[in-house]
Design an enzyme around this catalytic site. Sequence first.
Site, mmCIF file in Angstrom:
data_model
loop_
_atom_site.group_PDB
_atom_site.id
_atom_site.type_symbol
_atom_site.label_atom_id
_atom_site.label_comp_id
_atom_site.label_asym_id
_atom_site.label_seq_id
_atom_site.Cartn_x
_atom_site.Cartn_y
_atom_site.Cartn_z
ATOM 1 N N HIS A 1 -0.659 -20.422 -14.306
ATOM 2 C CA HIS A 1 -0.738 -21.443 -13.262
ATOM 3 C C HIS A 1 -2.120 -22.090 -13.188
ATOM 4 O O HIS A 1 -2.309 -23.073 -12.452
ATOM 5 C CB HIS A 1 -0.306 -20.881 -11.895
ATOM 6 C CG HIS A 1 -1.303 -19.993 -11.232
ATOM 7 N ND1 HIS A 1 -1.190 -18.628 -11.183
ATOM 8 C CD2 HIS A 1 -2.436 -20.289 -10.558
ATOM 9 C CE1 HIS A 1 -2.199 -18.113 -10.514
ATOM 10 N NE2 HIS A 1 -2.970 -19.107 -10.125
ATOM 11 N N ASP B 1 3.366 -15.226 -15.571
ATOM 12 C CA ASP B 1 2.196 -16.031 -15.221
ATOM 13 C C ASP B 1 0.975 -15.540 -16.007
ATOM 14 O O ASP B 1 0.109 -14.846 -15.468
ATOM 15 C CB ASP B 1 1.960 -15.950 -13.711
ATOM 16 C CG ASP B 1 0.890 -16.902 -13.224
ATOM 17 O OD1 ASP B 1 0.471 -17.788 -13.998
ATOM 18 O OD2 ASP B 1 0.469 -16.760 -12.056
ATOM 19 N N SER C 1 -7.775 -16.725 -9.030
ATOM 20 C CA SER C 1 -6.617 -16.882 -9.913
ATOM 21 C C SER C 1 -6.999 -16.641 -11.367
ATOM 22 O O SER C 1 -8.026 -17.129 -11.831
ATOM 23 C CB SER C 1 -6.062 -18.309 -9.809
ATOM 24 O OG SER C 1 -5.381 -18.518 -8.619
#
Length: 251
Positions: free
Chosen positions: A61, A104, A197
């Site tokens: 992502h 992911d 992230s």
Amino acid sequence: MAVHFVLLLFFVLNGADGSRIVGGRDAPPHSRPYMASLQFRGGHNCGGVLVREDFVLTAAHCEISRPYKVVVGVDSLSGNESTKQEFTTVRSIPHPNYDGHANDIMLLKLNRKANLTSEVQLISLMRRRVTRTSRCITTGWGDIGDNNTLPSTLQEVNVTIITQRSCRRRWGMVPITGSMICGTGSSVFQGFCSGDSGGPLVCDGETAGVVSFSGQRCGDPRTPDVYTRISSFREWITTVLNNNKENYDKQ
């Protein structure tokens, strides 16, 4: 239930991009030499780890349409440390089955090899599954206050692994798959959030997971932090690395 799909949904929910550590502490300077900062338009966007001299592992992502600047070998992103090395990404390789939620994980190829030093090191990929007895941390340069307060140095926080059953029960309708790891901080409102992230879950000295998503409030144990499980993707990672050796041995 709102979900922090850190970068994408989190941007919509909270007007932030990336993921951040809250309730953590300063990491000892240069104690996490595998850490990489993925930067875009002059700012930190995501974390990652160096898994080969010319490859960084991060979250799918975190993919953007333009090359990242990748910075390794630093403790502070604002200082001009002599140990800093900078690169540009030349290829983004997200997992082919990434669907905005599961799988992911992504590899980024750098424009040249990193020079391995005491401040810049590779991290090994965990082969086994983590357990509740594993000693784990997550690290990053994201917001430390859940209010766009950026740290001056790399942050880290201890992570307690929880069972899949407990994680699924707490998340309710949000699917928690076997290729995910769930964890919480040692107290309420400790964990990752925007800016972290793609960063690592490191257990017993090996990278076991990649920061993926959390709940609407960072570090809330009612919606545990969720990481992509490295051991589920080792074969894919190895295949990508083996298929991307062009110019590597000549550099």
